[in-house]
Motif scaffolding. Sequence first.
Motif, PDB file in Angstrom:
ATOM      1  N   VAL A   1       0.845  -1.188   0.000  1.00 34.99           N
ATOM      2  CA  VAL A   1       0.000   0.000   0.000  1.00 34.99           C
ATOM      3  C   VAL A   1       0.884   1.244   0.000  1.00 34.99           C
ATOM      4  CG1 VAL A   1      -1.788   1.231   1.246  1.00 34.99           C
ATOM      5  CG2 VAL A   1      -1.764  -1.248   1.272  1.00 34.99           C
ATOM      6  N   GLN A   2       0.569   2.164  -0.916  1.00 32.94           N
ATOM      7  CA  GLN A   2       1.352   3.386  -1.039  1.00 32.94           C
ATOM      8  C   GLN A   2       0.489   4.590  -0.688  1.00 32.94           C
ATOM      9  OE1 GLN A   2       2.963   3.408  -4.967  1.00 32.94           O
ATOM     10  NE2 GLN A   2       4.329   1.688  -4.586  1.00 32.94           N
TER      11      GLN A   2
ATOM     12  N   TYR B   1      -0.777   7.008  -2.436  1.00 31.02           N
ATOM     13  CA  TYR B   1      -1.924   7.303  -3.286  1.00 31.02           C
ATOM     14  C   TYR B   1      -3.068   6.324  -3.070  1.00 31.02           C
ATOM     15  CZ  TYR B   1       1.019  10.794  -5.208  1.00 31.02           C
ATOM     16  OH  TYR B   1       1.821  11.894  -5.319  1.00 31.02           O
ATOM     17  N   ASP B   2      -2.777   5.119  -2.605  1.00 32.11           N
ATOM     18  CA  ASP B   2      -3.839   4.202  -2.229  1.00 32.11           C
ATOM     19  C   ASP B   2      -4.606   4.738  -1.021  1.00 32.11           C
ATOM     20  OD1 ASP B   2      -3.101   2.374  -4.235  1.00 32.11           O
ATOM     21  OD2 ASP B   2      -1.561   1.512  -2.928  1.00 32.11           O
ATOM     22  N   TYR B   3      -3.873   5.277  -0.068  1.00 35.46           N
ATOM     23  CA  TYR B   3      -4.529   5.889   1.087  1.00 35.46           C
ATOM     24  C   TYR B   3      -5.353   7.109   0.681  1.00 35.46           C
ATOM     25  CZ  TYR B   3      -1.718   3.004   4.210  1.00 35.46           C
ATOM     26  OH  TYR B   3      -1.154   1.953   4.867  1.00 35.46           O
TER      27      TYR B   3
END
Length: 71
Positions: free
Chosen positions: A2-3, A5-7
């Motif tokens: 998870v990066q 931009y996923d958050y």
Amino acid sequence: MVQYYDYVLGVIPLVLVGLTALLTAVGLDLTTAIPVGAGVAALIIGHALFVNMPTHPTAESADTSQRANAE
């Protein structure tokens, strides 16, 4: 993995719906709460696009990573 931009993509609808619901529960009119929630969501999008910009790997960094993997 998870990066960042996923958050960001997960937080946008949560802020829009959650903040709108919270402001409505506090007593603010729905016609006022929706633009406030949308404004905060827009600020999150603006931060992701302009403050913490996505970057594209350059040819040099791609060469370096390929050489590091070859070793």
